[in-house]
Scaffold this active site. Sequence first.
Site, short mmCIF file in Angstrom:
data_model
loop_
_atom_site.label_atom_id
_atom_site.label_comp_id
_atom_site.label_asym_id
_atom_site.label_seq_id
_atom_site.Cartn_x
_atom_site.Cartn_y
_atom_site.Cartn_z
CG ASN A 86 -13.36 7.35 -1.47
OD1 ASN A 86 -13.94 8.06 -2.27
ND2 ASN A 86 -14.00 6.55 -0.63
CB ILE A 93 -5.25 5.49 -1.94
CG1 ILE A 93 -4.41 6.74 -2.14
CG2 ILE A 93 -6.31 5.35 -3.02
CD1 ILE A 93 -3.52 6.70 -3.36
CB CYS A 94 -10.19 3.70 0.45
SG CYS A 94 -11.40 2.37 0.55
CG LEU A 95 -8.61 2.23 -6.36
CD1 LEU A 95 -10.00 2.72 -6.75
CD2 LEU A 95 -7.55 2.93 -7.21
NE ARG A 99 -9.00 -2.46 0.14
CZ ARG A 99 -10.23 -2.17 -0.19
NH1 ARG A 99 -11.01 -3.10 -0.68
NH2 ARG A 99 -10.71 -0.96 -0.02
#
Length: 163
Positions: A86, A93-95, A99
């Site tokens: 992630n 960063i994918c969180l 967003r």
Amino acid sequence: MLTLASKLKRDDGLKGSRTPATASDSTRRVSVRDRLLVKEVAELEANLPYEGYYQGGKFQFETEVPDAYNMVPPKVKCLTKIWHPNITETGEICLSLLREHSIDGTGWAPTRTLKDVVWGLNSLFTDLLNFDDPLNIEAAEHHLRDKEDFRNKVEDYIKHYAR
């Protein structure tokens, strides 16, 4: 942050003084954002729980807090090279809570704080570690192919980059 806290104390001291305000006083004003940040950073001093593949690593994150905070999320980047499904090796960063608009409804909201961001980042190393919807596809496929070799690569990254 100590600098910001000192600035707040100095500004509070100026409010109590009897000297007239000058143009330079306006440069000493502290924004609502800065006051929120001082309060939130003070709350982050507690130790976070830690376990899992990344145990023993020290990971640095850069957080940019926009002027429109807390209406918009901070921008966060991982500065430590890491092998993670992630987080890319370049630090993206994918969180979902980072967003503004999230499909699952868990995105940023004005009620969220930096404490939520820190807990979210911590969760990426434990219970939110997601191999099913990865940002770093190569790392996720590596885990699916060979969990032991994945663990070894994570440990190598920690030895080289996260001490």
